[in-house]
Motif scaffolding. Structure first.
Motif, PDB file in Angstrom:
ATOM      1  N   LEU A 190      27.286  35.406  16.051  1.00 18.83           N
ATOM      2  CA  LEU A 190      28.568  34.716  16.149  1.00 18.83           C
ATOM      3  C   LEU A 190      29.454  35.750  17.278  1.00 18.83           C
ATOM      4  N   GLU A 191      29.697  35.199  18.436  1.00 16.27           N
ATOM      5  CA  GLU A 191      30.614  35.826  19.179  1.00 16.27           C
ATOM      6  C   GLU A 191      32.046  35.103  19.451  1.00 16.27           C
ATOM      7  N   LEU A 192      33.265  35.562  19.263  1.00 16.23           N
ATOM      8  CA  LEU A 192      34.460  34.974  19.385  1.00 16.23           C
ATOM      9  C   LEU A 192      35.398  35.838  20.470  1.00 16.23           C
ATOM     10  N   PRO A 227      36.659  47.727  23.439  1.00 19.55           N
ATOM     11  CA  PRO A 227      36.794  46.818  24.954  1.00 19.55           C
ATOM     12  C   PRO A 227      36.384  45.380  24.475  1.00 19.55           C
ATOM     13  N   THR A 228      36.894  44.412  25.109  1.00 17.24           N
ATOM     14  CA  THR A 228      36.695  43.059  25.218  1.00 17.24           C
ATOM     15  C   THR A 228      35.308  43.115  25.687  1.00 17.24           C
ATOM     16  N   VAL A 229      34.525  42.371  24.934  1.00 18.38           N
ATOM     17  CA  VAL A 229      32.736  41.952  25.374  1.00 18.38           C
ATOM     18  C   VAL A 229      32.858  40.568  25.655  1.00 18.38           C
ATOM     19  N   PHE A 230      32.458  40.403  26.957  1.00 18.01           N
ATOM     20  CA  PHE A 230      32.444  38.821  27.293  1.00 18.01           C
ATOM     21  C   PHE A 230      30.968  38.518  27.601  1.00 18.01           C
ATOM     22  N   THR A 231      30.420  37.378  27.031  1.00 16.67           N
ATOM     23  CA  THR A 231      28.832  37.068  27.622  1.00 16.67           C
ATOM     24  C   THR A 231      29.135  35.515  28.175  1.00 16.67           C
ATOM     25  N   GLY A 232      28.020  34.926  28.634  1.00  9.82           N
ATOM     26  CA  GLY A 232      27.907  33.529  28.808  1.00  9.82           C
ATOM     27  C   GLY A 232      27.970  33.256  30.298  1.00  9.82           C
ATOM     28  N   ASP A 233      28.280  32.130  30.702  1.00  8.38           N
ATOM     29  CA  ASP A 233      28.137  31.707  32.127  1.00  8.38           C
ATOM     30  C   ASP A 233      29.275  32.373  32.857  1.00  8.38           C
ATOM     31  N   GLU A 234      29.434  31.938  34.079  1.00  7.06           N
ATOM     32  CA  GLU A 234      30.642  32.474  34.817  1.00  7.06           C
ATOM     33  C   GLU A 234      31.858  31.788  34.363  1.00  7.06           C
ATOM     34  N   PHE A 235      32.915  32.328  34.330  1.00  8.85           N
ATOM     35  CA  PHE A 235      34.106  31.557  33.760  1.00  8.85           C
ATOM     36  C   PHE A 235      34.720  30.572  34.450  1.00  8.85           C
ATOM     37  N   VAL A 236      35.098  29.393  33.750  1.00  8.33           N
ATOM     38  CA  VAL A 236      35.420  28.304  34.582  1.00  8.33           C
ATOM     39  C   VAL A 236      36.954  28.065  34.200  1.00  8.33           C
ATOM     40  N   PRO A 237      37.876  28.221  35.221  1.00 11.39           N
ATOM     41  CA  PRO A 237      39.180  27.793  34.732  1.00 11.39           C
ATOM     42  C   PRO A 237      39.673  26.899  34.041  1.00 11.39           C
ATOM     43  N   GLU A 238      40.537  26.618  32.968  1.00  9.28           N
ATOM     44  CA  GLU A 238      40.883  25.677  32.394  1.00  9.28           C
ATOM     45  C   GLU A 238      41.251  24.263  33.190  1.00  9.28           C
ATOM     46  N   PHE A 288      33.559  22.303  23.333  1.00  6.86           N
ATOM     47  CA  PHE A 288      34.059  23.436  22.555  1.00  6.86           C
ATOM     48  C   PHE A 288      32.752  23.681  21.853  1.00  6.86           C
ATOM     49  N   HIS A 289      32.303  22.773  21.079  1.00  5.76           N
ATOM     50  CA  HIS A 289      31.009  22.936  20.220  1.00  5.76           C
ATOM     51  C   HIS A 289      29.753  23.661  20.999  1.00  5.76           C
ATOM     52  N   ARG A 290      29.654  23.037  22.277  1.00  2.74           N
ATOM     53  CA  ARG A 290      28.516  23.428  23.055  1.00  2.74           C
ATOM     54  C   ARG A 290      28.616  24.844  23.261  1.00  2.74           C
ATOM     55  N   ASN A 291      29.871  25.368  23.784  1.00  2.00           N
ATOM     56  CA  ASN A 291      30.135  26.883  24.255  1.00  2.00           C
ATOM     57  C   ASN A 291      30.068  27.626  22.957  1.00  2.00           C
ATOM     58  N   LEU A 292      30.569  27.432  21.880  1.00  2.00           N
ATOM     59  CA  LEU A 292      30.363  28.136  20.857  1.00  2.00           C
ATOM     60  C   LEU A 292      28.832  28.397  20.525  1.00  2.00           C
ATOM     61  N   THR A 293      28.197  27.232  20.555  1.00  2.00           N
ATOM     62  CA  THR A 293      26.769  27.380  20.080  1.00  2.00           C
ATOM     63  C   THR A 293      25.761  28.426  21.176  1.00  2.00           C
ATOM     64  N   GLU A 294      26.310  28.193  22.491  1.00  2.00           N
ATOM     65  CA  GLU A 294      25.882  29.138  23.606  1.00  2.00           C
ATOM     66  C   GLU A 294      26.274  30.381  23.730  1.00  2.00           C
ATOM     67  N   ARG A 295      27.390  30.747  22.608  1.00  2.00           N
ATOM     68  CA  ARG A 295      28.039  31.963  22.768  1.00  2.00           C
ATOM     69  C   ARG A 295      28.679  32.367  24.105  1.00  2.00           C
ATOM     70  N   SER A 296      29.285  31.466  24.927  1.00  2.00           N
ATOM     71  CA  SER A 296      29.979  31.682  26.003  1.00  2.00           C
ATOM     72  C   SER A 296      31.382  32.081  25.924  1.00  2.00           C
ATOM     73  N   VAL A 297      31.512  33.276  25.714  1.00  2.00           N
ATOM     74  CA  VAL A 297      32.872  33.836  25.252  1.00  2.00           C
ATOM     75  C   VAL A 297      34.061  33.426  26.206  1.00  2.00           C
ATOM     76  N   TRP A 298      33.496  33.759  27.455  1.00  5.05           N
ATOM     77  CA  TRP A 298      34.553  33.459  28.729  1.00  5.05           C
ATOM     78  C   TRP A 298      35.017  32.019  28.719  1.00  5.05           C
ATOM     79  N   GLU A 299      34.229  31.297  28.371  1.00 10.64           N
ATOM     80  CA  GLU A 299      34.664  29.856  28.279  1.00 10.64           C
ATOM     81  C   GLU A 299      35.295  29.366  26.979  1.00 10.64           C
ATOM     82  N   LEU A 300      34.912  30.074  26.124  1.00 10.82           N
ATOM     83  CA  LEU A 300      35.610  30.012  24.592  1.00 10.82           C
ATOM     84  C   LEU A 300      37.228  30.606  24.571  1.00 10.82           C
TER      85      LEU A 300
END
Length: 536
Positions: free
Chosen positions: A155-157, A17-28, A59-71
C-alpha cells in the motif's frame, strides 16, 4: 552547527523524501469524474450523486493501481471540493452504501471510513457510536499495516494523508478523553456503554500503536544513522525501506511527543525526539509546525525559556517566509491557529526571560501581544494576562484514566487547570525579577537599602529576591546533541554580585547585527527595483 539556524532550512530540504509512483499527474480541474470510462450502472439504496459515485470509483481505481500522484490530488482537492458542494453539514455515504462500487475492497473501505469519520468530527457532532466505530476502524487499519503478514504491505499513500492519519488518530483520542470526562451531561445509556468498553481509546492502546509503528519501521535507527552521516536505508530493514512504514514511523515519533505533552510528561516527550534533528524539515509543513509547537511548549513548562524562545522564533520565521506557498492549502487554518498560539507562548517566554529575537518575529509579536507583554512585566498585574494567554495557547490536556462515572460532574477542565496552576506558581516565584532588572540596568553599583526603598519591601526580602533573580536567570540551554541535553548558564545580559550591602552590576550589551540589517534591506530594495523594471 546551530540547531535553530534558519539559513540551514530550505524549502526544498526534506529529511524523509516523498516518494511518488504511478501515472503522470493529472491536475484536479482536469479530472472528469463523470467520464464514460468510469460510469457504473449500479443504483445504490442510498441516493448518491453521480459525480460522487464516479469519484469513489476513480478513487478506488487509483488506490488499487498505487498511483500516489493521483491520490494526492484526490485527497487534497477532490474530496474537499465534493465535501463543500454536497456534504458541508451532512456525512458522506457510509461504507455499506458504496461497498458494491468498489467490489467491497476491504482496504479501500477502511481508508474510506477513516475519511468518513474524520469528516464527522470536523463538520458534525460525533455520537458515542461514531467514536466507537472510528476507533474500531483505526484498529483495523493499524492491524492491517502492522500485522498483515511477515512481509510489508505494498500500500502507498501520500505523505500528507499519512500525517493526517496519525494526527487525526491522536486528536480523536484527545477528544474522547474530554468527552468521557463530562459525566454530568451524559445519558444513562451512554454511561453504561462507556463502563462496558474501557478498552475504547485506552491510553495504553494508543501508545502501543505509536510505539509499534516506530519499532516496525526502525525509524529511530534510521534517524541515528542519518545523524551520523550514514545512509538511512542501511538501518531500514524490510519494512522501514518502504515509504509507508518510514513516514508512519516518523510521524508516530511526533505523535508521541504530542501525547506525552497532553499527559503532562514533558521530559519523556522530549526524549522521544532524541534522534530527530529539528533543523531538517520534513515533507509536511503541518508536521513541522506541530513539532516545534510541542517542543517549545515542553521547554517552556520545564523552565527552559531560552530554548522555548529559539524554537518558537525559528518556526514562526519559517512560516512567515513560506506563507505564500500554503495559503491555499486545506491545512492553512490549522497552521494559522498554531502560529497565533505560538506568538502567545513566545510573548510569555520573552516576558519571563527577556532576550533578543529575530526582528521580523519581534515586530509581529509586538503587534499582536504588545500590551499584554508590557502588563506581564508589572508583577501581580500580569498574572491575569499570563492565565489568559496560557488558556488560549496551551494544548487541551487530558487525563489518562477514565473518570468515576457514578459521580455526576464534568471534569474535562481539571488537567488543564492543574497545568495552569503549576505554570502560575512558577510565574509567581519570579514576579519581582523584571522590576529588579529594570532598576539594576540603571546603575553600576546600588545599595541594598536603596533598592529596598524602590521596591517597597524589607532589606532581607531584597536579598532573597536577588537570589531568586540569580536562580531564575540561569537555565539549561541547548548547544548540541539531542533536544533534552543542554548546559546551565546565564540567560540574562545583566550580571551582578553582592558584597556586604552593596550590589555591583555588570551589563554585557549585545551589539546589533548591523550588517544583517543592511543586507536584508538591500535585498528588499533590489526586489523592488526588479519589479519596477518588469512593469516598465
Amino acid at each position: 552547527m546551530n540547531q535553530y539556524d534558519e539559513d540551514e532550512v530550505g524549502a526544498n530540504e526534506v529529511e524523509l523524501p516523498t516518494v511518488f509512483t504511478g501515472d503522470e499527474f493529472v491536475p484536479e480541474e482536469e479530472i472528469d469524474y463523470q467520464s464514460s470510462e468510469i460510469q457504473q450502472s449500479f443504483v445504490p439504496e442510498v441516493q448518491i450523486p453521480d459525480v460522487v459515485r464516479n469519484f469513489i470509483v476513480y478513487f478506488h481505481r487509483n488506490l488499487t493501481e498505487r498511483s500516489v500522484w493521483e491520490l494526492h490530488a484526490i485527497y487534497e482537492n477532490g474530496f474537499n471540493k465534493l465535501t463543500e458542494k454536497f456534504y458541508p453539514k451532512a456525512p458522506w455515504p457510509d461504507a455499506e452504501s458504496i461497498g458494491s462500487l468498489v467490489n467491497d475492497d476491504p482496504v479501500f473501505l477502511i481508508l474510506y471510513k477513516e475519511l468518513y469519520y474524520r469528516h464527522i468530527y470536523a463538520k458534525l457532532n460525533p455520537t458515542l457510536e461514531d467514536r466507537f466505530a472510528s476507533y474500531a476502524n483505526y484498529c483495523d487499519l493499524f492491524n492491517f499495516i502492522l500485522n498483515n503478514s511477515s512481509e510489508p504491505t505494498d500500500l502507498e499513500l501520500p505523505n500528507q494523508w499519512l500525517w493526517d492519519i496519525i494526527d487525526e488518530f491522536i486528536y480523536q483520542f484527545q477528544s474522547f478523553c474530554q468527552y468521557r470526562s463530562k459525566v454530568k451531561s451524559k445519558s444513562d445509556d451512554d454511561l453504561e456503554q462507556l463502563k462496558e468498553r474501557p478498552d475504547v481509546w485506552n491510553v495504553h492502546n494508543v501508545l502501543n500503536v505509536l510505539y509499534s509503528l516506530i519499532q516496525k519501521s526502525r525509524i529511530n535507527e534510521q534517524l541515528l544513522v542519518s545523524k551520523n552521516g550514514g545512509d538511512m536505508l542501511e538501518a531500514a530493514g524490510e519494512f522501514g525501506s518502504r515509504p509507508l512504514y518510514r513516514m508512519l514511523g516518523y510521524f508516530s515519533i511526533i505523535g508521541l511527543l504530542r501525547v506525552h505533552c497532553l499527559l503532562g510528561d514533558y521530559v519523556l516527550a522530549l526524549r522521544t525526539m532524541e534522534n530527530v534533528e529539528l533543523n531538517k524539515k520534513v515533507a509536511e509543513l503541518a508536521c513541522h509546525v506541530t513539532t516545534y509547537y510541542y517542543v517549545g511548549f515542553a521547554y517552556m513548562m520545564m523552565r527552559r525559556y531560552s530554548d522555548a524562545i529559539k524554537a518558537f522564533a525559528h518556526i514562526l520565521l519559517f512560516v512567515s517566509r513560506t506563507k505564500q506557498y500554503h495559503t491555499r492549502s486545506y491545512q492553512y487554518e490549522v497552521i494559522s491557529k498554531k502560529s497565533e498560539q505560538m506568538y502567545a507562548l513566545l510573548s510569555m517566554s520573552v516576558a519571563l526571560s527577556p532576550q533578543r529575537i529575530d526582528e521580523n518575529v519581534h515586530t509581529l509579536m509586538r503587534e499582536k501581544y504588545g500590551d499584554q507583554l508590557t502588563k506581564m512585566q508589572r508583577g501581580e498585574e500580569g498574572l491575569a494576562v499570563f492565565e489568559e494567554l496560557f488558556n488560549f495557547a496551551c494544548p487541551k490536556f487530558i487525563s489518562p484514566v477514565p473518570p468515576n462515572y457514578d459521580i455526576a460532574i464534568n471534569a474535562a477542565h481539571v488537567p488543564t487547570h492543574h497545568q495552569l496552576k503549576i505554570f502560575l506558581a512558577e510565574v509567581r516565584s519570579q514576579l519581582l525579577v523584571p522590576t529588579i532588572r529594570s532598576f539594576l540596568k540603571l546603575y553600576t553599583t546600588l545599595g541594598v537599602e536603596k533598592l529596598a526603598t524602590f521596591l517597597d519591601v524589607p532589606a532581607d526580602e531584597v536579598r532573597t529576591q536577588l537570589l531568586v533573580f540569580k536562580h531564575k536567570t540561569r537555565q539549561r540551554r541547548w548547544t548540541a546533541g539531542s533536544v533534552t541535553e543542554g548546559e546551565f548558564g546565564p540567560t540574562s545580559d545583566l550580571d551582578f554580585f553582592l558584597k556586604q550591602d552593596l550590589i555591583y552590576i555588570a551589563e554585557s550589551k549585545v551589539g546589533r547585527k548591523v550588517g544583517d540589517w543592511f543586507i536584508r534591506h538591500i535585498n528588499k530594495f533590489e526586489d523592488i527595483v526588479a519589479n519596477m523594471e518588469r512593469r516598465v
